[in-house]
Design a protein around this motif. Structure first.
Motif, short mmCIF file in Angstrom:
data_model
loop_
_atom_site.label_atom_id
_atom_site.label_comp_id
_atom_site.label_asym_id
_atom_site.label_seq_id
_atom_site.Cartn_x
_atom_site.Cartn_y
_atom_site.Cartn_z
N UNK A 1 0.83 -1.20 0.00
CA UNK A 1 0.00 0.00 0.00
C UNK A 1 0.87 1.25 0.00
N UNK A 2 1.95 1.22 0.78
CA UNK A 2 2.86 2.37 0.83
C UNK A 2 3.52 2.60 -0.53
N UNK A 3 3.96 1.51 -1.16
CA UNK A 3 4.63 1.63 -2.46
C UNK A 3 3.63 2.11 -3.52
N UNK A 4 2.41 1.59 -3.48
CA UNK A 4 1.39 2.04 -4.44
C UNK A 4 1.12 3.53 -4.27
N UNK A 5 1.03 3.98 -3.02
CA UNK A 5 0.83 5.40 -2.77
C UNK A 5 2.02 6.21 -3.28
N UNK A 6 3.23 5.66 -3.08
CA UNK A 6 4.43 6.35 -3.55
C UNK A 6 4.43 6.46 -5.08
N UNK A 7 4.03 5.38 -5.76
CA UNK A 7 3.95 5.42 -7.23
C UNK A 7 2.89 6.41 -7.67
N UNK A 8 1.75 6.40 -6.99
CA UNK A 8 0.67 7.35 -7.31
C UNK A 8 1.17 8.78 -7.16
N UNK A 9 1.87 9.04 -6.07
CA UNK A 9 2.40 10.39 -5.85
C UNK A 9 3.46 10.73 -6.88
N UNK A 10 4.32 9.75 -7.21
CA UNK A 10 5.35 9.97 -8.23
C UNK A 10 4.73 10.36 -9.56
N UNK A 11 3.69 9.63 -9.96
CA UNK A 11 3.02 9.92 -11.23
C UNK A 11 2.36 11.29 -11.19
N UNK A 12 1.71 11.60 -10.08
CA UNK A 12 0.95 12.85 -9.99
C UNK A 12 1.85 14.07 -9.85
N UNK B 1 6.22 1.40 -14.74
CA UNK B 1 5.26 0.41 -15.23
C UNK B 1 5.66 -1.00 -14.78
N UNK B 2 6.94 -1.30 -14.89
CA UNK B 2 7.40 -2.64 -14.47
C UNK B 2 7.17 -2.85 -12.98
N UNK B 3 7.33 -1.81 -12.20
CA UNK B 3 7.06 -1.92 -10.76
C UNK B 3 5.58 -2.22 -10.53
N UNK B 4 4.71 -1.54 -11.26
CA UNK B 4 3.28 -1.78 -11.11
C UNK B 4 2.90 -3.19 -11.57
N UNK B 5 3.46 -3.63 -12.69
CA UNK B 5 3.19 -4.99 -13.16
C UNK B 5 3.65 -6.02 -12.12
N UNK B 6 4.79 -5.74 -11.52
CA UNK B 6 5.32 -6.66 -10.51
C UNK B 6 4.43 -6.69 -9.27
N UNK B 7 3.94 -5.54 -8.86
CA UNK B 7 3.02 -5.50 -7.71
C UNK B 7 1.73 -6.25 -8.05
#
Length: 736
Positions: free
Chosen positions: A214-225, A263-269
């Motif tokens: 959940x923390x990493x997903x939030x971090x990716x969301x913040x990174x994208x935004x 993207x690869x991080x998201x696919x891996x998650x």
């Protein structure tokens, strides 16, 4: 001094921008080692000519091999060998791509050098060269790397949970297989306690991994935004600015790397979540966190993947005619244009062809434009993996555009906008499925101007400049229905870029001030003074039959075709008014002259010199402007060298002695003179000499227009006594 040597003398701030230009596609080792040879080749033409590009590519490899054989340093010799091999792999089948990359690098170097020579950069240039951008990119690199590392650690954690669960499952099933009597023994009770502890530990680990995910997903969301999407928007804005002559400092390769790793991080998650879903099929329990949290996390990851890939579909190369590579976004009917789209996310999971469809003026509201067009060539093409761009998916289209024919009376909205104010759009669409997720891709070009005659090109380019200067909207096709105003500080910067791009040297502050006063009067001294679109491009200059932009564009064309060396040596004062030239010349020595562009002719250059009468009074003479037709016959430097004046039967002489302020004429122009042709027996050599006749009653006689009446027999005899010459059409001293 070579361009590369000038680059090396720049300050660190600008050298950092030069560093961005060079990567594996065009290593700096080649630029350094073959600097003089590279600068002597016509890469711009080769970028639009397959056979010329192939020859230059072959020559480049030969030059590189020669340098390697002469290199004494073993390590450098090894590096050059590797570079040679890499170039062959990348460009042997596509030498035009190599020529295009080198041409772009050289052009950007010239732009950086030009900006370094400016006393002050404009606001757009400053924003494009913000030193904070480098720090932001380093921060992005760090964040993406941390996310990738965290995802890798989560892989190990999921594997550990799987092993822990297998152990628990084995022990639990072993306990279940025991007889009822055995289960009541003390040993079995201890085993039950042990199983409970294992289940507690398993529950803790499941909650822990879900929390980390959940923390990493939030971090990716913040990174994208907060960073990735703004970086992409910034690149698109840079592309707009670059398309009208401004700097282009950020490569798509860096963005592609960030997009792909994210993207690869998201696919891996997503795979990790799928694995957790498999685990609960074997072992689950009351208050199991996986079935409670996984659905929402799945949805969030899919949402991020969808929008990341969707936003990564970009127009890498805006539509452009190969005949006018420096004027993109203008298309002429019946002339081929090229454009290229690219997916910034590498997708090895896609095991079928990803086809892209192009559509011209998709979903255009009826009645928006006067004309409608259709694409003659095939509008669907499959994306390919490009080795030269680190394996990205891309596709280049080569299209022809044709205008629809109308039945009499069916063409609507005639006269609302001029042809060059009508904006059009080229759309690109694709659809594919990746890891079970269906994604519709869509992007579009920047607004286009469609012309049917090359004479519409200057007006079309004015529209392209105005739009991309004043808005970052990708598809505001109604922009010229109510075009916004530009400040003079904005417009002057873009005008200077035109001279940098087409003439090799931008405008300095004094030249821009002169231009501003011509357009706006004394108000131009205030940078926030506003300029309307009609005043810039549509309304005629007072007393003249042409607009400000048509006048300036004709000067650019004149410089590009006939005056480049003189312009780049900074010998043309340019935009000084005839009143100001007299102020500048009146205290100078006799024969001092300056060069300026004609205010009354489209694409004309004239020179004015000062001389003094017996009473010491200054007299100023201006020659009729030289236009492209006359400069095609005689180079301008030779005109300066050979110019003669006949005055009341006096032996003709060249009145031009010193280029303003006090540079001897031959010192300024000597290297540009054409060498006299060798005599070929039995003929005498001939030269073309520009001549003006200075009449004593010039004030009472209207200036004669070329061609002049023939010379009198006496004048001709006087000239032919010592000279064997062909005379250029005589031009009278001229006053605008």
């Amino acid at each position: 001094m070579s361009q590369w040597k000038q680059i090396q003398q720049l300050e660190i701030r600008l050298l950092e921008h030069v560093d961005f230009l060079y990567d594996d596609n065009f290593p700096m080792d080649i630029r350094q080692g073959l600097a003089n040879w590279i600068e002597s080749q016509d890469w711009e033409s080769a970028a639009n000519n397959d056979s010329m590009a192939a020859v230059l590519f072959s020559n480049l490899l030969s030059q590189l091999e020669r340098q390697r054989s002469q290199e004494q340093n073993f390590l450098q010799r090894h590096n050059l060998k590797i570079i040679n091999q890499q170039l062959q792999v990348k460009y042997e089948a596509k030498p035009v791509l190599m020529a295009s990359i080198i041409s772009s690098c050289l052009q950007e170097e010239r732009r950086i050098l030009s900006s370094a020579c400016m006393q002050e950069q404009g606001p757009l240039e400053k924003s494009m060269q913000n030193s904070e951008a480098i720090e932001k990119q380093r921060n992005m690199d760090n964040r993406v790397a941390i996310i990738r590392s965290s995802v890798q650690l989560m892989d190990q954690a999921v594997k550990y949970i799987e092993d822990m669960q297998d152990d628990f499952d084995f022990r639990f099933k072993t306990l279940q297989s025991r007889d009822q009597a055995e289960r009541n023994t003390e040993k079995m009770k201890q085993e039950v306690i042990r199983l409970q502890e294992m289940l507690n530990s398993l529950d803790f680990k499941r909650k822990e991994i879900l929390s980390k995910m959940n923390d990493v997903i939030k971090e990716i969301d913040d990174l994208m935004t907060s960073q990735l999407n703004p970086e992409l928007s910034d690149w698109k804005r840079r592309q707009q600015i670059s398309s009208i002559g401004g700097p282009m400092l950020t490569s798509l390769d860096q963005l592609q790397n960030w997009f792909t790793l994210t993207a690869h991080s998201l696919f891996q998650i997503k795979r990790q979540l799928d694995k957790l879903g498999e685990l609960i099929l074997k072992v689950t329990y009351e208050s199991d966190p996986i079935p409670l949290q996984k659905p929402q996390m799945d949805d969030r990851v899919k949402f991020l993947i969808y929008h990341l890939i969707k936003s990564s579909f970009v127009v890498e190369k805006q539509p452009c005619m190969p005949t006018h590579p420096q004027k993109p976004l203008i298309i002429k009917t019946g002339v081929q244009f090229t454009t290229k789209v690219r997916l910034l996310v590498k997708l090895p999971e896609v095991d079928y062809q990803l086809k892209v469809k192009t559509t011209f003026d998709k979903d255009l509201p009826p009645g928006r434009v006067n004309r409608q067009f259709f694409i003659l060539t095939n509008n669907t093409k499959a994306m390919d993996i490009e080795d030269s761009s680190n394996g990205c998916l891309s596709v280049e289209f080569r299209h022809l555009l044709k205008e629809k024919k109308y039945i009499s009376g069916t063409k609507g909205n005639e006269g609302l906008l001029s042809v060059t104010e009508e904006l059009h759009s080229l759309s690109f669409e694709a659809h594919f499925v990746v890891q079970g997720l269906a994604i519709d891709l869509e992007t579009c070009s920047l607004p286009l101007v469609v012309i049917s005659n090359v004479c519409q090109l200057p007006g079309g380019w004015a529209s392209v400049m105005w739009y991309n200067l004043l808005t970052d909207e990708p598809r505001n096709l109604g922009f010229f229905g109510n075009p916004p105003r530009a400040t003079w500080s904005q417009l002057s910067e873009v005008l200077s870029w035109q001279f940098s791009t087409f003439a090799g040297r931008g405008l300095d502050r004094e030249q821009l001030t002169m231009l501003g006063e011509k357009l706006l009067g004394q108000e131009a001294s205030y940078g926030d003074c506003q300029v309307s679109w009609p005043k810039f491009s549509k309304e005629n200059i007072p007393g003249k039959p042409f607009s400000f932009w048509m006048w300036l564009d004709s000067i650019l064309e004149l410089i590009r075709k006939h005056l480049l060396p003189v312009w780049n040596d900074n010998y043309i004062m340019g935009f000084v008014s005839k009143e100001m030239e007299r102020v500048l010349l009146k205290d100078r020595g006799s024969g001092t002259f300056l060069l300026r562009f004609s205010e009354s002719h489209l694409g004309g250059i004239t020179f004015t010199w000062v001389e003094y009468g017996d009473n010491g009074e200054a007299k100023f003479n201006s020659v009729e402007p030289y236009t492209k037709s006359r400069l095609s016959a005689l180079p301008f430097a030779d005109i300066i060298r050979d110019y003669k004046v006949i005055s009341d039967g006096v032996v003709p002489e060249n009145p031009l002695k010193f280029l303003y302020p006090d540079i001897p004429k031959d010192e300024a122009f000597g290297r540009l003179y054409n060498s006299p042709q060798n005599k070929v027996a039995p003929y005498l050599s001939a030269s073309l000499i520009p001549i003006s006749e200075l009449r004593s009653n010039i004030d009472a006689t209207p200036p004669c227009q070329s061609p002049e009446p023939p010379m009198t027999p006496g004048q001709f005899h006087m000239l032919s006594q010592d000279l064997c010459l062909d005379f250029d059409t005589m031009s009278p001293p001229y006053s605008e």
